[in-house]
Scaffold this motif. Structure first.
Motif, short mmCIF file in Angstrom:
data_model
loop_
_atom_site.label_atom_id
_atom_site.label_comp_id
_atom_site.label_asym_id
_atom_site.label_seq_id
_atom_site.Cartn_x
_atom_site.Cartn_y
_atom_site.Cartn_z
N GLY A 14 0.83 -1.19 0.00
CA GLY A 14 0.00 0.00 0.00
C GLY A 14 0.87 1.24 0.00
N LEU A 15 0.27 2.37 -0.27
CA LEU A 15 1.02 3.63 -0.25
C LEU A 15 1.06 4.22 1.17
N ASN A 16 -0.03 4.10 1.89
CA ASN A 16 -0.18 4.77 3.18
C ASN A 16 0.15 3.85 4.34
N PRO A 17 0.33 4.42 5.55
CA PRO A 17 0.54 3.57 6.72
C PRO A 17 -0.60 2.56 6.88
N HIS A 18 -0.23 1.32 7.22
CA HIS A 18 -1.22 0.25 7.44
C HIS A 18 -2.07 0.03 6.19
N ALA A 19 -1.50 0.32 5.01
CA ALA A 19 -2.22 0.16 3.74
C ALA A 19 -3.54 0.92 3.74
N GLY A 20 -3.53 2.08 4.39
CA GLY A 20 -4.66 2.99 4.33
C GLY A 20 -5.72 2.78 5.39
N GLU A 21 -5.66 1.71 6.18
CA GLU A 21 -6.66 1.45 7.23
C GLU A 21 -8.09 1.60 6.69
N SER A 22 -8.36 0.85 5.58
CA SER A 22 -9.71 0.85 4.99
C SER A 22 -10.18 2.26 4.62
N ARG A 37 6.52 -15.84 1.64
CA ARG A 37 5.36 -16.14 0.80
C ARG A 37 5.47 -15.55 -0.60
N TYR A 38 6.49 -14.72 -0.84
CA TYR A 38 6.55 -13.96 -2.10
C TYR A 38 7.92 -14.10 -2.76
N ASP A 39 7.92 -13.87 -4.08
CA ASP A 39 9.17 -13.85 -4.85
C ASP A 39 9.68 -12.43 -5.05
N VAL A 40 8.80 -11.45 -4.93
CA VAL A 40 9.18 -10.05 -5.12
C VAL A 40 8.18 -9.17 -4.39
N VAL A 41 8.67 -8.04 -3.88
CA VAL A 41 7.80 -7.03 -3.27
C VAL A 41 7.77 -5.82 -4.20
N LEU A 42 6.58 -5.34 -4.53
CA LEU A 42 6.43 -4.12 -5.32
C LEU A 42 6.13 -2.98 -4.37
N ALA A 43 7.10 -2.09 -4.16
CA ALA A 43 6.92 -0.91 -3.32
C ALA A 43 6.38 0.22 -4.17
N MET A 44 5.68 1.15 -3.53
CA MET A 44 5.06 2.24 -4.27
C MET A 44 6.02 3.39 -4.57
N PHE A 45 7.07 3.54 -3.74
CA PHE A 45 8.01 4.63 -4.00
C PHE A 45 9.40 4.23 -3.51
N ASP A 64 -0.05 -13.42 -10.24
CA ASP A 64 -0.23 -13.76 -8.83
C ASP A 64 0.19 -12.57 -7.96
N ALA A 65 -0.66 -11.56 -7.91
CA ALA A 65 -0.41 -10.36 -7.11
C ALA A 65 -1.29 -10.38 -5.87
N THR A 66 -0.72 -9.95 -4.74
CA THR A 66 -1.42 -9.95 -3.46
C THR A 66 -1.30 -8.58 -2.83
N GLY A 67 -2.39 -8.08 -2.22
CA GLY A 67 -2.31 -6.81 -1.53
C GLY A 67 -3.60 -6.01 -1.69
N PRO A 68 -3.51 -4.73 -1.35
CA PRO A 68 -2.35 -4.00 -0.84
C PRO A 68 -1.95 -4.50 0.55
N VAL A 69 -0.65 -4.72 0.73
CA VAL A 69 -0.14 -5.17 2.02
C VAL A 69 0.59 -4.02 2.70
N PRO A 70 0.51 -3.91 4.03
CA PRO A 70 1.23 -2.85 4.72
C PRO A 70 2.74 -3.00 4.55
N ALA A 71 3.39 -1.91 4.17
CA ALA A 71 4.83 -1.97 3.92
C ALA A 71 5.63 -2.21 5.18
N ASP A 72 5.05 -1.92 6.36
CA ASP A 72 5.82 -2.10 7.59
C ASP A 72 5.79 -3.54 8.10
#
Length: 320
Positions: free
Chosen positions: A201-209, A251-259, A233-241
Motif C-alpha cells: 500500500g502507499l499509506n501507513p497500514h495500507a490505508g486502514e480501509s 510467501r513472495y518472490d518479489v515485493v512491489l513498493a510504491m516509491f 499472482d499479485a497480493t495486496g495491498p499489504v502494509p509496507a511495515d
C-alpha cells in the motif's frame, strides 16, 4: 559490457580491482579511458594489464589480472573526487555505446558503474538516471527498477520522484503496466512459472480501509484485481511495515513498493555491498551497483567492489 562510470568516482578503480582479483566465466569488456583506468589501478595499488578491445574480434574469455578496454577518451583530465562538467558527455557516451552494442547483439548484457546525475544535468544534459535514460533510448514504454539481494527482490512502482508527487503518479495505467512487466521479466530472466508478487500500500497500514488515505481503495486494490484476472499472482495491498517480516517475505518472490524510499532502505540494510540494481521492462538485460559514486573514497583504494562484482555475476547467471 561494463561501463566504468563517472571518472571522478569509484567506478574506474572498482573495475580495475575486480579484473585483478577474480575471473568471470565470459567475455568482459570495459568502456572507458585506458589511461584513467590505469592511473586509478596504480593509485589503488592494483596490478593490472590492460588490453584493447577489437570490435571485430571473436569473443574471448578474460584472464585474471587483465581488463579488456573499449577506449573512450576523457574530455578533460580527471582527479579522484573532483566532478567536472566537461566529462559529462564522456559519461553519457559510455552508457549510450554500451546500450547500442547490446541492442546490436555484440554483447548479451550491460553492467553499469555509478554516475553522478547532478554533474550530467549541470552540463546541460537532462538525465534523471540510468533507468530512465536507457528506457528513452531503447523506446521502452516503462522501465521498472528492481533491487536484488540474494532471494530478496524489491521492485518500484515509481522511482526518482519527490514524495509529494508519488500519489498522483500512481495511476491505473502505471500499476497495470508495472505489474505486467514485473511478472513477465521474473518469468523471462529468473524462470519463475508464476511469480508471487506482494504489492505494498502507499499509506501507513495500507490505508486502514480508507481512514489513512484512499489510494489503496481507488487505485492499488483495483489494479491488483485486474492483474489477478489476467493470471498474475499479485497480493495486496499489504502494509509496507509488515511485508518485510521474514515469515511474510517467504510467501513472495518479489515485493512491489510504491516509491523509492518505501522499499529500498530495507533491501539496502539487508544487502548493502552485494545488492544489485536490475532494470526491468527493457529490451535488454541491464544490472548495476546499488551505490553511488562515493567521491570521498575515490582514489583511496578503500572502496568495496562487492556490489559491482554481484552485478556482473548476476548478469552472467541471468544470461545463461
Amino acid at each position: 559490457v561494463l561501463t566504468s562510470g563517472d571518472p571522478a568516482g569509484v567506478g574506474p578503480e572498482l573495475c580495475a580491482q575486480l579484473a585483478a582479483a577474480r575471473d568471470f566465466d565470459g567475455e568482459l569488456v570495459c568502456l572507458g579511458d585506458p589511461r584513467l583506468i590505469g592511473d586509478r589501478a596504480r593509485e589503488a595499488g592494483v596490478k593490472l594489464a590492460l588490453a584493447t578491445f577489437e570490435p571485430g574480434a571473436a569473443p574471448r574469455a578474460r584472464r585474471q589480472g587483465q581488463l579488456c578496454v573499449w577506449p573512450l577518451a576523457l574530455a578533460a583530465p580527471s582527479q579522484p573526487g573532483r566532478l567536472d562538467v566537461a566529462n559529462a558527455p564522456y559519461v553519457v557516451a559510455q552508457v549510450d555505446t554500451a546500450l547500442d552494442q547490446v541492442l546490436g547483439g555484440r554483447f548479451d548484457a550491460m553492467v553499469t558503474a555509478p554516475v553522478q546525475k547532478s554533474v550530467i544535468n549541470d552540463a546541460g544534459v537532462p538525465f534523471t538516471g540510468h533507468t530512465e535514460h536507457l528506457a528513452a533510448r531503447s523506446h521502452a514504454s516503462r522501465p521498472v527498477m528492481m533491487l536484488v539481494a540474494g532471494k530478496l527482490r524489491v521492485a518500484l512502482a515509481t522511482t526518482h520522484l519527490p514524495l509529494r508527487e508519488v500519489s498522483a503518479a500512481l495511476t491505473p495505467e502505471v500499476l497495470d503496466e508495472t505489474l505486467r512487466i514485473v511478472d513477465h521479466d521474473l518469468r523471462r530472466h529468473w524462470g519463475f512459472a508464476r511469480p508471487r508478487i506482494a504489492v505494498c500500500g502507499l499509506n501507513p497500514h495500507a490505508g486502514e480501509s480508507g481512514h489513512l488515505g484512499d489510494e489503496e481503495l481507488r487505485v492499488i486494490g483495483p489494479a491488483i484485481a485486474r492483474a489477478r484476472a489476467a493470471g498474475i499472482d499479485a497480493t495486496g495491498p499489504v502494509p509496507a511495515d509488515t511485508v518485510f517480516v521474514p515469515r511474510e517475505l517467504a510467501r513472495y518472490d518479489v515485493v512491489l513498493a510504491m516509491f523509492h524510499d518505501q522499499g529500498l532502505p530495507v533491501l539496502k540494510h539487508a544487502g548493502f555491498g552485494h545488492a544489485v540494481n536490475v532494470t526491468l521492462g527493457l529490451p535488454l538485460l541491464r544490472t548495476s551497483v546499488d551505490h553511488g559514486t562515493a567521491l570521498d573514497l575515490a582514489g583511496s583504494g578503500r572502496a568495496d567492489a562487492g556490489s559491482l562484482e554481484a552485478a556482473i555475476v548476476l548478469a552472467l547467471e541471468l544470461v545463461r
